[in-house]
Scaffold this active site. Sequence first.
Site, mmCIF file in Angstrom:
data_model
loop_
_atom_site.group_PDB
_atom_site.id
_atom_site.type_symbol
_atom_site.label_atom_id
_atom_site.label_comp_id
_atom_site.label_asym_id
_atom_site.label_seq_id
_atom_site.Cartn_x
_atom_site.Cartn_y
_atom_site.Cartn_z
ATOM 1 N N ASN A 131 -36.019 -131.564 -24.948
ATOM 2 C CA ASN A 131 -36.870 -130.435 -24.563
ATOM 3 C C ASN A 131 -36.781 -130.265 -23.042
ATOM 4 O O ASN A 131 -36.286 -131.142 -22.344
ATOM 5 C CB ASN A 131 -38.322 -130.742 -24.985
ATOM 6 C CG ASN A 131 -39.191 -129.500 -25.063
ATOM 7 O OD1 ASN A 131 -39.188 -128.687 -24.162
ATOM 8 N ND2 ASN A 131 -39.934 -129.359 -26.161
ATOM 9 N N GLY A 174 -36.425 -128.664 -28.864
ATOM 10 C CA GLY A 174 -36.888 -127.339 -28.431
ATOM 11 C C GLY A 174 -38.131 -126.851 -29.121
ATOM 12 O O GLY A 174 -38.256 -125.656 -29.408
ATOM 13 N N CYS A 200 -39.395 -102.214 -53.783
ATOM 14 C CA CYS A 200 -38.656 -103.345 -54.364
ATOM 15 C C CYS A 200 -37.734 -102.828 -55.461
ATOM 16 O O CYS A 200 -38.161 -102.071 -56.346
ATOM 17 C CB CYS A 200 -39.655 -104.353 -54.952
ATOM 18 S SG CYS A 200 -38.893 -105.654 -55.948
ATOM 19 N N HIS A 240 -40.066 -121.814 -41.768
ATOM 20 C CA HIS A 240 -40.970 -120.692 -41.482
ATOM 21 C C HIS A 240 -40.359 -119.364 -41.904
ATOM 22 O O HIS A 240 -40.828 -118.304 -41.492
ATOM 23 C CB HIS A 240 -41.321 -120.658 -39.983
ATOM 24 C CG HIS A 240 -42.160 -121.830 -39.556
ATOM 25 N ND1 HIS A 240 -42.351 -122.165 -38.240
ATOM 26 C CD2 HIS A 240 -42.837 -122.762 -40.275
ATOM 27 C CE1 HIS A 240 -43.123 -123.237 -38.174
ATOM 28 N NE2 HIS A 240 -43.430 -123.628 -39.395
HETATM 29 N N1 APR Z 1 -34.092 -125.979 -23.881
HETATM 30 C C1 APR Z 1 -34.896 -126.848 -24.540
HETATM 31 N N2 APR Z 1 -36.207 -126.608 -24.794
HETATM 32 C C2 APR Z 1 -36.702 -125.436 -24.361
HETATM 33 C C3 APR Z 1 -35.923 -124.480 -23.664
HETATM 34 C C4 APR Z 1 -34.573 -124.794 -23.430
HETATM 35 N N3 APR Z 1 -33.750 -123.952 -22.782
HETATM 36 N N4 APR Z 1 -36.728 -123.420 -23.361
HETATM 37 C C5 APR Z 1 -37.950 -123.711 -23.853
HETATM 38 N N5 APR Z 1 -37.939 -124.916 -24.443
HETATM 39 C C6 APR Z 1 -39.040 -125.598 -25.129
HETATM 40 C C7 APR Z 1 -40.380 -125.462 -24.438
HETATM 41 O O1 APR Z 1 -40.554 -126.481 -23.467
HETATM 42 C C8 APR Z 1 -41.335 -125.634 -25.633
HETATM 43 O O2 APR Z 1 -41.624 -127.007 -25.842
HETATM 44 O O3 APR Z 1 -39.194 -124.959 -26.370
HETATM 45 C C9 APR Z 1 -40.540 -125.103 -26.823
HETATM 46 C C10 APR Z 1 -41.022 -123.761 -27.320
HETATM 47 O O4 APR Z 1 -42.303 -123.961 -27.856
HETATM 48 P P1 APR Z 1 -42.935 -122.786 -28.751
HETATM 49 O O5 APR Z 1 -42.785 -121.500 -28.032
HETATM 50 O O6 APR Z 1 -44.297 -123.256 -29.151
HETATM 51 O O7 APR Z 1 -41.988 -122.703 -30.031
HETATM 52 P P2 APR Z 1 -42.012 -123.607 -31.330
HETATM 53 O O8 APR Z 1 -42.385 -125.016 -30.999
HETATM 54 O O9 APR Z 1 -40.735 -123.382 -32.020
HETATM 55 O O10 APR Z 1 -43.204 -122.939 -32.175
HETATM 56 C C11 APR Z 1 -43.418 -123.449 -33.481
HETATM 57 O O11 APR Z 1 -45.052 -121.717 -33.882
HETATM 58 O O12 APR Z 1 -45.695 -119.540 -33.635
HETATM 59 C C12 APR Z 1 -45.157 -120.443 -34.510
HETATM 60 O O13 APR Z 1 -43.775 -119.885 -36.319
HETATM 61 C C13 APR Z 1 -43.773 -120.018 -34.919
HETATM 62 O O14 APR Z 1 -41.912 -121.430 -35.484
HETATM 63 C C14 APR Z 1 -42.896 -121.172 -34.495
HETATM 64 C C15 APR Z 1 -43.874 -122.326 -34.372
HETATM 65 ZN ZN ZN Z 2 -40.836 -106.704 -56.625
#
Ligand code: APR
Ligand code: ZN
Length: 232
Positions: free
Chosen positions: A197, A171, A132, A105
């Site tokens: 997770n 995560g 740029c 991403h």
């Molecule tokens: N340890 C392990 N897991 C954790 C912890 C922790 N301390 N804290 C939170 N989590 C988990 C939550 O349970 C959840 O499942 O991390 C996850 C976070 O989920 P999101 O906030 O949806 O993040 P992510 O899955 O990375 O999002 C994917 O969505 O918005 C887009 O580009 C953005 O890369 C991102 C993508």
């Molecule tokens: Zn350029």
Amino acid sequence: MNIVILTGAGISAESGLETFRDQGGLWSQYDVEDVATPQAYARNPALVHEVSNLLRRINRTANPNAAHFALADLESRHDGNFLLVTQNIDTLHQRAGSRNVLHMHGSIEVALCSDCGHTWPAPDEMSEDDCCMVCRKNQCRPDLVWFGENVRFLDEIEAATEAADLFAFIGSSGEVYPAAGLMELAQESGAKTVEINLHPSAVASAADEVILGPAGHVVPKWVEKTIHSAVL
Ligand code: APR
Ligand code: ZN
């Protein structure tokens, strides 16, 4: 033994970086449509830069946690193929010592000229007035994949996932594709799939093993168990 690790915002939570969809997360503070789409940038580049500059400041003041260091340790001690794919735009994996990291991403630490494609290390602050240095246009933006844009390195990531013997999904809520589809692809391709997770993700059903707990606590233990299970 081929290992593929896919991380999400949860691995950086214990470093103080907000996740996106947890309570109080980034998407409860900002509307995705206002800060993370090409249309948002065309409509209000100043707001997109303001949020990206904030995320860059947060990235630079945060430190990798034990989970980041454990994955770097696994990579250095594993003599087979190892690929770390992250959905995260922070650079905590690299700062923990991970070498082969693919930001599917994008990265908050890279700037992109959307006119000529030139990329360079992002300055502290970016604005719509930036120019740029290659084409002299001022179409400079953070090198992030916004909603509606294609993720990076997908062919390479899918090929590595199909060849994986061990796939770990750490995560991530499993809410965003194509990243979320990789666990199922790994399982269908014969890999052992592991989810780490706080709570089961939306794709936990494709995990052969689900380990619940904070990444900073659980990932180092999982890495030690994986290294000593002589499957490497
Ligand atoms: N340890 C392990 N897991 C954790 C912890 C922790 N301390 N804290 C939170 N989590 C988990 C939550 O349970 C959840 O499942 O991390 C996850 C976070 O989920 P999101 O906030 O949806 O993040 P992510 O899955 O990375 O999002 C994917 O969505 O918005 C887009 O580009 C953005 O890369 C991102 C993508
Ligand atoms: Zn350029």
